[in-house]
Design a protein around this motif. Structure first.
Motif, PDB file in Angstrom:
ATOM      1  N   LEU A 279     -10.034   1.115   5.714  1.00 36.84           N
ATOM      2  CA  LEU A 279      -9.759   1.388   7.128  1.00 36.84           C
ATOM      3  C   LEU A 279      -8.331   1.858   7.367  1.00 36.84           C
ATOM      4  N   VAL A 280      -7.416   1.499   6.476  1.00 37.02           N
ATOM      5  CA  VAL A 280      -6.039   1.962   6.618  1.00 37.02           C
ATOM      6  C   VAL A 280      -5.981   3.490   6.584  1.00 37.02           C
ATOM      7  N   ILE A 281      -6.835   4.101   5.779  1.00 37.61           N
ATOM      8  CA  ILE A 281      -6.778   5.546   5.542  1.00 37.61           C
ATOM      9  C   ILE A 281      -7.028   6.352   6.821  1.00 37.61           C
TER      10      ILE A 281
ATOM     11  N   LEU B 120      -3.921  -3.972   9.295  1.00 35.06           N
ATOM     12  CA  LEU B 120      -5.061  -3.910   8.372  1.00 35.06           C
ATOM     13  C   LEU B 120      -4.621  -4.168   6.938  1.00 35.06           C
ATOM     14  N   PHE B 121      -3.515  -3.560   6.563  1.00 32.48           N
ATOM     15  CA  PHE B 121      -2.978  -3.699   5.209  1.00 32.48           C
ATOM     16  C   PHE B 121      -2.582  -5.155   4.925  1.00 32.48           C
ATOM     17  N   SER B 122      -1.917  -5.793   5.893  1.00 28.80           N
ATOM     18  CA  SER B 122      -1.438  -7.163   5.690  1.00 28.80           C
ATOM     19  C   SER B 122      -2.575  -8.168   5.674  1.00 28.80           C
ATOM     20  N   ALA B 123      -3.576  -7.960   6.545  1.00 28.34           N
ATOM     21  CA  ALA B 123      -4.722  -8.859   6.574  1.00 28.34           C
ATOM     22  C   ALA B 123      -5.611  -8.676   5.349  1.00 28.34           C
ATOM     23  N   GLY B 124      -5.456  -7.528   4.682  1.00 26.33           N
ATOM     24  CA  GLY B 124      -6.281  -7.240   3.514  1.00 26.33           C
ATOM     25  C   GLY B 124      -5.538  -7.381   2.197  1.00 26.33           C
ATOM     26  N   VAL B 125      -4.893  -6.309   1.781  1.00 27.07           N
ATOM     27  CA  VAL B 125      -4.295  -6.255   0.441  1.00 27.07           C
ATOM     28  C   VAL B 125      -3.250  -7.351   0.221  1.00 27.07           C
ATOM     29  N   LEU B 126      -2.460  -7.674   1.246  1.00 27.08           N
ATOM     30  CA  LEU B 126      -1.431  -8.694   1.069  1.00 27.08           C
ATOM     31  C   LEU B 126      -2.013 -10.099   0.924  1.00 27.08           C
ATOM     32  N   SER B 127      -3.326 -10.246   1.138  1.00 28.24           N
ATOM     33  CA  SER B 127      -3.994 -11.540   0.929  1.00 28.24           C
ATOM     34  C   SER B 127      -4.555 -11.660  -0.479  1.00 28.24           C
TER      35      SER B 127
ATOM     36  N   ALA C 204      -2.935   3.427  -0.074  1.00 25.99           N
ATOM     37  CA  ALA C 204      -4.145   2.697   0.306  1.00 25.99           C
ATOM     38  C   ALA C 204      -5.325   3.080  -0.586  1.00 25.99           C
ATOM     39  N   THR C 205      -5.385   4.345  -0.971  1.00 25.86           N
ATOM     40  CA  THR C 205      -6.455   4.795  -1.871  1.00 25.86           C
ATOM     41  C   THR C 205      -6.326   4.138  -3.237  1.00 25.86           C
ATOM     42  N   VAL C 206      -5.112   4.089  -3.768  1.00 21.87           N
ATOM     43  CA  VAL C 206      -4.878   3.430  -5.058  1.00 21.87           C
ATOM     44  C   VAL C 206      -5.260   1.951  -4.977  1.00 21.87           C
ATOM     45  N   SER C 207      -4.897   1.291  -3.886  1.00 16.11           N
ATOM     46  CA  SER C 207      -5.250  -0.125  -3.720  1.00 16.11           C
ATOM     47  C   SER C 207      -6.761  -0.311  -3.662  1.00 16.11           C
ATOM     48  N   THR C 208      -7.450   0.577  -2.957  1.00 16.45           N
ATOM     49  CA  THR C 208      -8.906   0.486  -2.861  1.00 16.45           C
ATOM     50  C   THR C 208      -9.560   0.632  -4.231  1.00 16.45           C
TER      51      THR C 208
ATOM     52  N   LEU D 201       7.699   9.831  -1.944  1.00 19.81           N
ATOM     53  CA  LEU D 201       6.548  10.573  -1.440  1.00 19.81           C
ATOM     54  C   LEU D 201       6.655  10.784   0.067  1.00 19.81           C
ATOM     55  N   SER D 202       7.143   9.761   0.778  1.00 14.73           N
ATOM     56  CA  SER D 202       7.340   9.907   2.225  1.00 14.73           C
ATOM     57  C   SER D 202       8.325  11.030   2.523  1.00 14.73           C
ATOM     58  N   GLN D 203       9.360  11.141   1.680  1.00 11.57           N
ATOM     59  CA  GLN D 203      10.368  12.176   1.870  1.00 11.57           C
ATOM     60  C   GLN D 203       9.783  13.561   1.599  1.00 11.57           C
ATOM     61  N   ARG D 204       8.920  13.631   0.570  1.00  6.29           N
ATOM     62  CA  ARG D 204       8.417  14.938   0.131  1.00  6.29           C
ATOM     63  C   ARG D 204       7.203  15.409   0.946  1.00  6.29           C
ATOM     64  N   ILE D 205       6.254  14.505   1.194  1.00  2.00           N
ATOM     65  CA  ILE D 205       4.987  14.933   1.812  1.00  2.00           C
ATOM     66  C   ILE D 205       4.708  14.236   3.141  1.00  2.00           C
ATOM     67  N   GLY D 206       5.612  13.362   3.570  1.00  5.68           N
ATOM     68  CA  GLY D 206       5.411  12.660   4.833  1.00  5.68           C
ATOM     69  C   GLY D 206       4.909  11.239   4.615  1.00  5.68           C
ATOM     70  N   ALA D 207       5.311  10.334   5.504  1.00  9.17           N
ATOM     71  CA  ALA D 207       4.959   8.920   5.344  1.00  9.17           C
ATOM     72  C   ALA D 207       3.457   8.686   5.467  1.00  9.17           C
ATOM     73  N   ALA D 208       2.781   9.435   6.318  1.00  7.57           N
ATOM     74  CA  ALA D 208       1.340   9.240   6.503  1.00  7.57           C
ATOM     75  C   ALA D 208       0.581   9.548   5.217  1.00  7.57           C
ATOM     76  N   ARG D 209       0.885  10.691   4.600  1.00 10.35           N
ATOM     77  CA  ARG D 209       0.207  11.033   3.343  1.00 10.35           C
ATOM     78  C   ARG D 209       0.528  10.010   2.256  1.00 10.35           C
ATOM     79  N   ALA D 210       1.785   9.557   2.200  1.00 10.37           N
ATOM     80  CA  ALA D 210       2.164   8.559   1.196  1.00 10.37           C
ATOM     81  C   ALA D 210       1.385   7.261   1.394  1.00 10.37           C
TER      82      ALA D 210
END
Length: 488
Positions: free
Chosen positions: A453-455, A274-281, A342-346, A328-337
């Motif tokens: 949708l990534v979220i 989803l991320f690659s088909a969206g934001v990376l375009s 994705a929220t910032v990108s949106t 952030l992945s190290q501190r709060i987990g990769a999913a939360r990061a």
């Protein structure tokens, strides 16, 4: 399979792997700067476009196969081998006396696509858990730094020495990176011998992915109803089905399809698709709008050179924020990061829609949020989701599969954004197509939807129980006689 190094030694490994990643993405991006010069020499833009497509096809296959080989024979051998083939491709391109020769060299450069997944696996093998996710974030930033250096070095080289010089530059950098990779630690002994590797599975995988990716990348040029498109997609999907069936029955599969049963790995693949088909375009949309004349009713009128300098500067911003995603992945987990990214990108994409008629500074500010800061944080989080979801002995293989998903999804996203933009185009002065506000907004809404949708996809991964990623958990199928303890 792990052999953790001291902090000082592991830091040198990170630098070596980062340089290799920079070479990969420099080779990927430098061609874009050279396209106008190649249009003049070879004429047909559709033909010249194969210099981009051929690299993408080979890189997708190399990411998957190279990732698996990295887990079996060691990162050092695979990295040096991939860089050696890429250097050969650079030399062939620099000396090309015909377009087919240039295309062959460019395709060989695509072997550098194996670098990133192999590097992720090596990091997991030698870096302490306390530093691992931040190091993966830094390594992911090599994509942005490689792009920035690719734009800058290619622009200067072409201006003073011609387009062939960019391939000489990439050859020199490739040789230097390969020599540095020779300093990497020797691989620990693998329980799987080379003769036991499932090369049939790797061979079936390559044409299946290549056919699908080629069909997707040629949608705009050939048309969705073209028999060549239909044939490629049908053949690719059918061969992919044969490959999946074969791998599921194999005792030591080249790619362990069962990894997709792991919720975090599955979520990382769906999320990165989803991320690659969206934001990376996003770049396909931003480049025309910032350069289009305001006299057309929409656009900011920047010159190509000014936009190139801005793009280079913004790529450095992306590189700077990649370690933030890892931290952030190290501190709060990769999913939360990933959710934060994705929220910032949106927010950034919505801001771009709001500022279409504002100043170029405001538009670019939101573009930085979407395509650099949010993108970098999300991009760095996905390989960390893999680390959380698969045993260490499968890291290169899993990230390689993830990169294949990314390549196919990004190719499809680029085509769809191009179609959305072209759908609202009108004839301008001299018959040239001019993009309209409605076409830009349609493409931006598409990017918003995929970014949102990534979220939930990543959130579902966060809600799943922690997975067993021990080496014992990797051994899930019977092993052939004489191959003890091989993980499947």
């Amino acid at each position: 399979m792990t052999s953790v190094l001291t902090d000082r030694r592991s830091s040198s490994v990170i630098v070596v792997l980062l340089i290799a990643a920079i070479v990969e993405f420099l080779e990927l991006n430098m061609i874009y700067v050279a396209l106008p010069a190649m249009y003049k020499e070879y004429g047909d833009p559709a033909i010249v476009g194969w210099l981009v497509t051929s690299f993408a096809l080979v890189a997708a296959v190399a990411a998957g196969i190279g990732g698996r080989l990295g887990d079996v024979i060691g990162a050092r051998r695979v990295l040096v081998g991939a860089l050696a083939v890429a250097v050969l491709g650079s030399l062939i391109s620099a000396l090309a006396v015909s377009f087919p020769m240039l295309l062959t060299g460019r395709a060989l450069q695509g072997f550098s696509g194996a670098i990133l997944p192999v590097a992720y696996g090596e990091l997991r093998r030698v870096i302490t858990p306390a530093r691992l996710k931040t190091a993966i974030g830094l390594l992911s930033g090599g994509a942005f730094l490689g792009a920035a250096l690719g734009f800058l070095s290619a622009g200067l080289a072409i201006q003073y020495f011609g387009w062939r010089s960019i391939f000489c530059l990439s050859a020199v950098l490739g040789v230097a990176s390969a020599m540095l990779c020779l300093t990497l630690p020797r691989p620990t002994a693998s329980t799987l011998r080379v003769r036991d590797i499932d090369f049939v599975g790797g061979t079936l995988f390559a044409p299946a992915v290549a056919a699908i990716l080629l069909g997707v990348t040629q949608l705009r040029s050939w048309g969705i109803g073209d028999l060549r498109i239909v044939g490629l997609l049908v053949a690719g999907i059918a061969l992919l089905g044969v490959w999946v069936s074969y791998e599921l029955r194999h005792a030591n599969p080249f790619f362990d399809i069962r990894l997709f049963r792991r919720p975090r790995f599955l979520a990382s693949c769906v999320g990165i698709a989803l991320f690659s088909a969206g934001v990376l375009s996003l770049a396909v949309l931003v480049s025309p709008i910032v350069q289009q004349s305001p006299a057309t009713g929409i656009g900011f009128g920047l010159s190509a050179s000014v936009y190139g300098v801005i793009s280079m500067a913004l790529a450095f911003v992306g590189f700077a924020f990649s370690p933030v995603g890892g931290l952030l992945s190290q501190r709060i987990g990769a999913a939360r990061a990933a959710i934060i990214g994705a929220t910032v990108s949106t927010i950034g994409i919505v801001g771009m829609m709001i500022t279409l008629h504002s100043s170029v500074a405001m538009f670019l500010l939101f573009m930085v949020l979407a395509g650099n800061i949010g993108c970098a944080m999300t991009w760095a989080s996905f390989p960390n989701l893999v680390v959380e979801g698969v045993p260490s002995s499968r890291t290169s293989e899993a990230t390689g599969m993830q990169q294949v998903v990314k390549q196919v999804a990004q190719a499809g996203g680029l085509q769809l954004v191009s179609v959305l933009l072209a759908g609202g185009a009108v004839a301008g002065p001299g018959g040239a197509a001019v993009l309209t506000e409605s076409s830009y907004r349609a493409a931006l809404w598409y990017l918003v939807v995929l970014s949102v949708l990534v979220i939930p996809v990543v959130y579902l991964a966060r809600r799943t129980p922690a997975e067993d990623v021990s080496e014992a958990a990797a051994t899930t199928v019977p092993v052939r006689a004489g191959v003890a303890g091989e993980p499947s």
